[in-house]
Design a protein around this motif. Structure first.
Motif, PDB file in Angstrom:
ATOM      1  N   SER A  26     -19.201 -20.423  17.631  1.00  0.00           N
ATOM      2  CA  SER A  26     -19.075 -20.137  16.194  1.00  0.00           C
ATOM      3  C   SER A  26     -17.683 -19.652  15.802  1.00  0.00           C
ATOM      4  CB  SER A  26     -20.089 -19.056  15.801  1.00  0.00           C
ATOM      5  OG  SER A  26     -21.376 -19.371  16.261  1.00  0.00           O
ATOM      6  N   GLY A  27     -17.021 -18.946  16.730  1.00  0.00           N
ATOM      7  CA  GLY A  27     -15.800 -18.205  16.395  1.00  0.00           C
ATOM      8  C   GLY A  27     -14.546 -19.048  16.245  1.00  0.00           C
ATOM      9  N   THR A  28     -14.695 -20.365  16.298  1.00  0.00           N
ATOM     10  CA  THR A  28     -13.549 -21.252  16.071  1.00  0.00           C
ATOM     11  C   THR A  28     -13.374 -21.545  14.587  1.00  0.00           C
ATOM     12  OG1 THR A  28     -15.025 -23.127  16.377  1.00  0.00           O
ATOM     13  CG2 THR A  28     -13.737 -22.436  18.302  1.00  0.00           C
ATOM     14  N   TYR A  29     -14.213 -20.958  13.744  1.00  0.00           N
ATOM     15  CA  TYR A  29     -14.194 -21.311  12.318  1.00  0.00           C
ATOM     16  C   TYR A  29     -12.897 -20.876  11.634  1.00  0.00           C
ATOM     17  CZ  TYR A  29     -15.689 -21.952   7.515  1.00  0.00           C
ATOM     18  OH  TYR A  29     -15.779 -22.365   6.211  1.00  0.00           O
ATOM     19  N   ASP A  30     -12.424 -21.753  10.759  1.00  0.00           N
ATOM     20  CA  ASP A  30     -11.253 -21.460   9.926  1.00  0.00           C
ATOM     21  C   ASP A  30     -11.677 -21.659   8.475  1.00  0.00           C
ATOM     22  OD1 ASP A  30      -8.936 -21.435   8.470  1.00  0.00           O
ATOM     23  OD2 ASP A  30      -7.918 -23.004   9.604  1.00  0.00           O
ATOM     24  N   LYS A  31     -11.683 -20.561   7.717  1.00  0.00           N
ATOM     25  CA  LYS A  31     -12.224 -20.653   6.351  1.00  0.00           C
ATOM     26  C   LYS A  31     -11.309 -21.464   5.425  1.00  0.00           C
ATOM     27  CE  LYS A  31     -10.255 -16.396   4.538  1.00  0.00           C
ATOM     28  NZ  LYS A  31     -10.394 -15.075   3.998  1.00  0.00           N
ATOM     29  N   THR A  66      -9.446 -24.294   6.210  1.00  0.00           N
ATOM     30  CA  THR A  66      -9.644 -25.748   6.383  1.00  0.00           C
ATOM     31  C   THR A  66     -11.122 -26.102   6.507  1.00  0.00           C
ATOM     32  OG1 THR A  66      -9.409 -25.476   8.776  1.00  0.00           O
ATOM     33  CG2 THR A  66      -7.406 -26.026   7.532  1.00  0.00           C
ATOM     34  N   LYS A  67     -11.972 -25.071   6.568  1.00  0.00           N
ATOM     35  CA  LYS A  67     -13.418 -25.269   6.762  1.00  0.00           C
ATOM     36  C   LYS A  67     -13.705 -26.116   8.012  1.00  0.00           C
ATOM     37  CE  LYS A  67     -15.109 -24.594   2.040  1.00  0.00           C
ATOM     38  NZ  LYS A  67     -13.911 -23.955   1.496  1.00  0.00           N
ATOM     39  N   THR A  68     -12.949 -25.869   9.055  1.00  0.00           N
ATOM     40  CA  THR A  68     -13.184 -26.583  10.326  1.00  0.00           C
ATOM     41  C   THR A  68     -13.655 -25.586  11.380  1.00  0.00           C
ATOM     42  OG1 THR A  68     -10.859 -26.283  10.927  1.00  0.00           O
ATOM     43  CG2 THR A  68     -11.460 -28.381   9.874  1.00  0.00           C
ATOM     44  N   GLY A  69     -14.198 -26.130  12.481  1.00  0.00           N
ATOM     45  CA  GLY A  69     -14.704 -25.284  13.561  1.00  0.00           C
ATOM     46  C   GLY A  69     -16.074 -24.723  13.224  1.00  0.00           C
ATOM     47  N   GLY A  70     -16.531 -23.779  14.055  1.00  0.00           N
ATOM     48  CA  GLY A  70     -17.856 -23.201  13.844  1.00  0.00           C
ATOM     49  C   GLY A  70     -18.931 -23.914  14.651  1.00  0.00           C
ATOM     50  N   SER A  71     -20.151 -23.357  14.578  1.00  0.00           N
ATOM     51  CA  SER A  71     -21.223 -23.823  15.471  1.00  0.00           C
ATOM     52  C   SER A  71     -21.832 -25.164  15.053  1.00  0.00           C
ATOM     53  CB  SER A  71     -22.340 -22.775  15.537  1.00  0.00           C
ATOM     54  OG  SER A  71     -22.950 -22.633  14.261  1.00  0.00           O
ATOM     55  N   GLY A  81     -25.294 -12.612  12.334  1.00  0.00           N
ATOM     56  CA  GLY A  81     -25.950 -13.667  11.546  1.00  0.00           C
ATOM     57  C   GLY A  81     -24.932 -14.455  10.739  1.00  0.00           C
ATOM     58  N   LYS A  82     -23.974 -13.749  10.148  1.00  0.00           N
ATOM     59  CA  LYS A  82     -22.908 -14.410   9.375  1.00  0.00           C
ATOM     60  C   LYS A  82     -22.043 -15.293  10.278  1.00  0.00           C
ATOM     61  CE  LYS A  82     -18.734 -13.091   6.755  1.00  0.00           C
ATOM     62  NZ  LYS A  82     -18.089 -12.037   5.942  1.00  0.00           N
ATOM     63  N   LEU A  83     -21.699 -14.770  11.454  1.00  0.00           N
ATOM     64  CA  LEU A  83     -20.893 -15.526  12.422  1.00  0.00           C
ATOM     65  C   LEU A  83     -21.549 -16.873  12.744  1.00  0.00           C
ATOM     66  CD1 LEU A  83     -18.584 -15.573  14.667  1.00  0.00           C
ATOM     67  CD2 LEU A  83     -20.245 -14.439  16.160  1.00  0.00           C
ATOM     68  N   LEU A  84     -22.861 -16.835  12.993  1.00  0.00           N
ATOM     69  CA  LEU A  84     -23.562 -18.057  13.392  1.00  0.00           C
ATOM     70  C   LEU A  84     -23.668 -19.080  12.255  1.00  0.00           C
ATOM     71  CD1 LEU A  84     -26.505 -16.538  15.493  1.00  0.00           C
ATOM     72  CD2 LEU A  84     -24.184 -17.084  16.242  1.00  0.00           C
ATOM     73  N   GLU A  85     -23.488 -18.612  11.033  1.00  0.00           N
ATOM     74  CA  GLU A  85     -23.592 -19.496   9.855  1.00  0.00           C
ATOM     75  C   GLU A  85     -22.253 -20.127   9.466  1.00  0.00           C
ATOM     76  OE1 GLU A  85     -26.085 -20.533   7.486  1.00  0.00           O
ATOM     77  OE2 GLU A  85     -27.240 -20.081   9.274  1.00  0.00           O
ATOM     78  N   LEU A  86     -21.140 -19.652  10.044  1.00  0.00           N
ATOM     79  CA  LEU A  86     -19.819 -20.110   9.595  1.00  0.00           C
ATOM     80  C   LEU A  86     -19.692 -21.631   9.727  1.00  0.00           C
ATOM     81  CD1 LEU A  86     -17.524 -17.353  11.188  1.00  0.00           C
ATOM     82  CD2 LEU A  86     -18.321 -17.509   8.821  1.00  0.00           C
ATOM     83  N   GLY A  87     -19.372 -22.267   8.638  1.00  0.00           N
ATOM     84  CA  GLY A  87     -19.129 -23.715   8.668  1.00  0.00           C
ATOM     85  C   GLY A  87     -20.380 -24.565   8.754  1.00  0.00           C
ATOM     86  N   VAL A  88     -21.561 -23.959   8.626  1.00  0.00           N
ATOM     87  CA  VAL A  88     -22.788 -24.759   8.708  1.00  0.00           C
ATOM     88  C   VAL A  88     -23.051 -25.357   7.326  1.00  0.00           C
ATOM     89  CG1 VAL A  88     -25.253 -24.758   9.244  1.00  0.00           C
ATOM     90  CG2 VAL A  88     -23.693 -23.249  10.519  1.00  0.00           C
ATOM     91  N   ASN A  89     -23.034 -26.673   7.291  1.00  0.00           N
ATOM     92  CA  ASN A  89     -23.152 -27.385   6.017  1.00  0.00           C
ATOM     93  C   ASN A  89     -24.444 -28.203   6.017  1.00  0.00           C
ATOM     94  OD1 ASN A  89     -22.883 -28.939   3.749  1.00  0.00           O
ATOM     95  ND2 ASN A  89     -20.707 -29.365   4.069  1.00  0.00           N
ATOM     96  N   ARG A  90     -25.543 -27.529   5.629  1.00  0.00           N
ATOM     97  CA  ARG A  90     -26.857 -28.184   5.728  1.00  0.00           C
ATOM     98  C   ARG A  90     -26.991 -29.380   4.781  1.00  0.00           C
ATOM     99  NH1 ARG A  90     -27.626 -22.981   6.792  1.00  0.00           N
ATOM    100  NH2 ARG A  90     -28.456 -22.588   8.867  1.00  0.00           N
ATOM    101  N   GLU A  91     -26.426 -29.249   3.584  1.00  0.00           N
ATOM    102  CA  GLU A  91     -26.553 -30.366   2.620  1.00  0.00           C
ATOM    103  C   GLU A  91     -25.919 -31.628   3.184  1.00  0.00           C
ATOM    104  OE1 GLU A  91     -25.027 -29.294  -1.255  1.00  0.00           O
ATOM    105  OE2 GLU A  91     -26.278 -27.487  -1.158  1.00  0.00           O
ATOM    106  N   ASP A  92     -24.732 -31.459   3.721  1.00  0.00           N
ATOM    107  CA  ASP A  92     -24.017 -32.583   4.322  1.00  0.00           C
ATOM    108  C   ASP A  92     -24.825 -33.171   5.479  1.00  0.00           C
ATOM    109  OD1 ASP A  92     -21.643 -33.458   3.294  1.00  0.00           O
ATOM    110  OD2 ASP A  92     -20.514 -32.977   5.118  1.00  0.00           O
ATOM    111  N   ASN A  93     -25.401 -32.282   6.293  1.00  0.00           N
ATOM    112  CA  ASN A  93     -26.148 -32.740   7.461  1.00  0.00           C
ATOM    113  C   ASN A  93     -27.377 -33.533   7.060  1.00  0.00           C
ATOM    114  OD1 ASN A  93     -24.287 -31.483   9.027  1.00  0.00           O
ATOM    115  ND2 ASN A  93     -25.568 -29.744   9.583  1.00  0.00           N
ATOM    116  N   VAL A  94     -28.049 -33.114   5.994  1.00  0.00           N
ATOM    117  CA  VAL A  94     -29.258 -33.812   5.561  1.00  0.00           C
ATOM    118  C   VAL A  94     -28.899 -35.187   5.009  1.00  0.00           C
ATOM    119  CG1 VAL A  94     -31.141 -33.798   3.880  1.00  0.00           C
ATOM    120  CG2 VAL A  94     -30.606 -31.735   5.169  1.00  0.00           C
TER     121      VAL A  94
END
Ligand code: HEM
Length: 269
Positions: free
Chosen positions: A39-44, A46-51, A253-266
């Motif tokens: 998760s900790g690779t997230y960059d807010k 560029t919105k890249t990285g994350g779990s 909990g916030k860390l695990l959510e970084l960069g998770v884009n559910r709408e895009d995934n669906v």
């Protein structure tokens, strides 16, 4: 479509945590580290990285020196992935961290599924995870990039109550607390109570040892003592378990959510 039963996956993860032949008898700590490094690779910016993406499957990311040793965690989880082949790696690895914390006596962590495995092109650049040789400026730079506050950073470092450093992974050696398989306030208690002395390792790295030379701190851990802003929060958590548990659960909990884009995934399913 079959119902995806995450509770069964939770039970299966719980069932593999105790491993008598491994480290201190538990893979809980290394599972927590896997969830954090995924998760900790997230960059807010560029919105890249994350779990989301489960990109540590690819060698560029798994071979980032910061991730040395996490192959053990991924290998322990692989039979569970094979059994529940519908679960994404991102969901499995983050859920494993959550289950590990809970089964080591920690707080209940908010967790939602919905991560999707992504192609190799989604692998973030190496070098985004914190460097243990550095101090407060570097730590703030890395965690601010993910979008965390000072208080959240201090809460998160409390996970160093768990597990140990391995000479053949990070080059550092030893554990932070006498209870490495229990989630508690002991990282903060030890950090503030012990008389830490610099200790030079044969490989040239510098870490810190208590007077009995039984416990250790990384240079980056010591930054939480040397930086007055961090230290104020360390003192709060050292004395107030409930506040630490509440803050840790929210920050993790916030860390695990970084960069998770559910709408895009669906829409891309
Ligand atoms: C300044 C930030 C951080 C630095 C520099 C850092 C560095 C390290 C290092 C060098 C190790 C030893 C790895 C090994 O040799 O196996 C380690 C282990 C560990 N870290 Fe961190 N860490 C940081 C933040 C965090 C955070 C935010 C978490 C989780 C919320 C975390 C959880 C852990 C755990 C559970 C272990 C033990 C792993 C095991 O026993 O195999 N760390 N960390």
């Amino acid at each position: 479509m079959a119902i995806h039963d995450y509770d069964v996956v939770r039970q299966d993860i719980k069932g593999i945590i105790l491993q008598p032949g491994y480290d201190d008898g538990s893979i809980g700590p290394v599972l927590v580290r896997l969830a954090w490094h995924a998760s900790g690779t997230y960059d807010k910016t560029t919105k890249t990285g994350g779990s989301d993406g489960g990109t540590m499957r690819y060698s560029i990311e798994s071979n980032d020196p910061a991730n040395a040793g996490l192959d053990h965690a991924r290998a322990f989880l692989e039979p569970i992935k094979q059994k529940h082949d519908w679960i994404s790696y991102g969901d499995l690895w983050t859920l494993a961290g959550v289950v590990a914390i809970e089964s080591m006596g920690g707080p209940k962590i908010p967790w939602k599924p919905g991560r999707k495995d992504k192609p190799e092109s989604a692998v973030p650049p190496n070098g985004r995870l914190p460097n243990a040789e550095e101090g407060a400026d570097h730590i703030r730079q890395v965690f601010y990039r993910m979008g965390f506050t000072d208080r959240e950073i201090v809460a998160l470092i409390g996970a160093h109550c768990l597990g140990r450093c391995h000479g053949d992974r990070s080059g550092y050696e030893g554990k932070w607390t006498y209870t490495p398989t229990r989630f508690n306030t002991q990282f903060f208690v030890m950090l503030t109570k012990q008389n830490w002395q610099e200790k030079k390792l044969e490989n040239g790295l510098v870490q810190y040892a208590d007077e009995k030379d039984q416990l250790m701190m990384l240079p980056a851990d010591m930054a939480f003592l040397y930086d007055t802003g961090f230290k104020e929060i360390v003192e709060i958590y050292a004395h107030d378990k409930q506040t630490f548990f509440d803050d840790f659960a929210a920050a993790f909990g916030k860390l695990l959510e970084l960069g998770v884009n559910r709408e895009d995934n669906v829409t891309k399913l």
